[in-house]
Design a protein around this motif. Sequence first.
Motif: not given
Length: 310
Positions: A110-111, A162-163, A293-294, A300-303
């Motif tokens: 995330l960072v 978020f996930w 972003l969250l 998120l699926q990409e990273i």
Amino acid sequence: MSSLEEFLVFKDVASTGNITRTSQRLHMSQPSVSIQIQNLERDYGVQLLDRTNRGVTLTENGKILYRYVEEIIQLMMEAREAVSYASTCHHGGIHIGATFTIGEYLLPYLVREYCRSETDSDIDARIADTEVLAQEVMDRRLNVALIEGPVPNDPNFTVETFWHDELVVVVPVDHPWSERGTISFEELTTERLITREQGSGTRKVMELAFARNSFNYLDLSIRLELGSTQAIKQAVKCGMGIAIISALTVQEECLLNQLVTLRVKDCSFTRPLSILTHTKGHLTEDEQSFVALLRDGKKLQEIFPAPVVS
């Protein structure tokens, strides 16, 4: 005129029911605590506390004042936070908390993603258990916390998933179960189990999942409790037992063929990963961007790394 310090002392004494405990919690001497209470009683002209050898309790007048004191302290905290927020510049940095699994295995991704577009942001991350982070959000010492598993049921909290994560059974590659995809709960009770400590999100999810599926958690043979997922993985590798931990935490070991993951039949260990904030809290502009972003599930699926589960 009564001071904020007197109100804070009064509220704490009413909550603990013990002047000695309040003096320890607030790092004050017992006589100082007593003086603050006496000042309030003099200002209002009534007795606020009934004192006994076993502690103190609120009088009827004390109960009335306590309700107002709670509101006053809350408003003072909100005022201080609002002024602090207004005095920040356009950004203000990111002060975020995360539980161990999120902090060690997801937060770096995330960072990295955030810093690609916001290179001048200062990021301060606090890694701790869910209970600790929830208390810091409640006390306004932390604006945002990323937590796993069950979340505190309190109207002061705003919780947003978020996930999702899944707990899995982890065994060494040479274990008799290593070629299997699932095991029964009865089989699980025959093995030595290594778990996280009480209070961790992982431990709570495991206990609740067993209870939800009518399995008796006490039937398990828990031989070792460790406060670190990394330590648990090492213990499993050494043949000290098996574990139930997050699938996110064993990606590398599975790819390197050091550990194998399995599921328990008829028992789901899926858990939400959530954003925890205070309902009346204020986020800096940087923190708002980070939370945005969250909320971007596609990004998120990409990273995030794809789970490796047997």
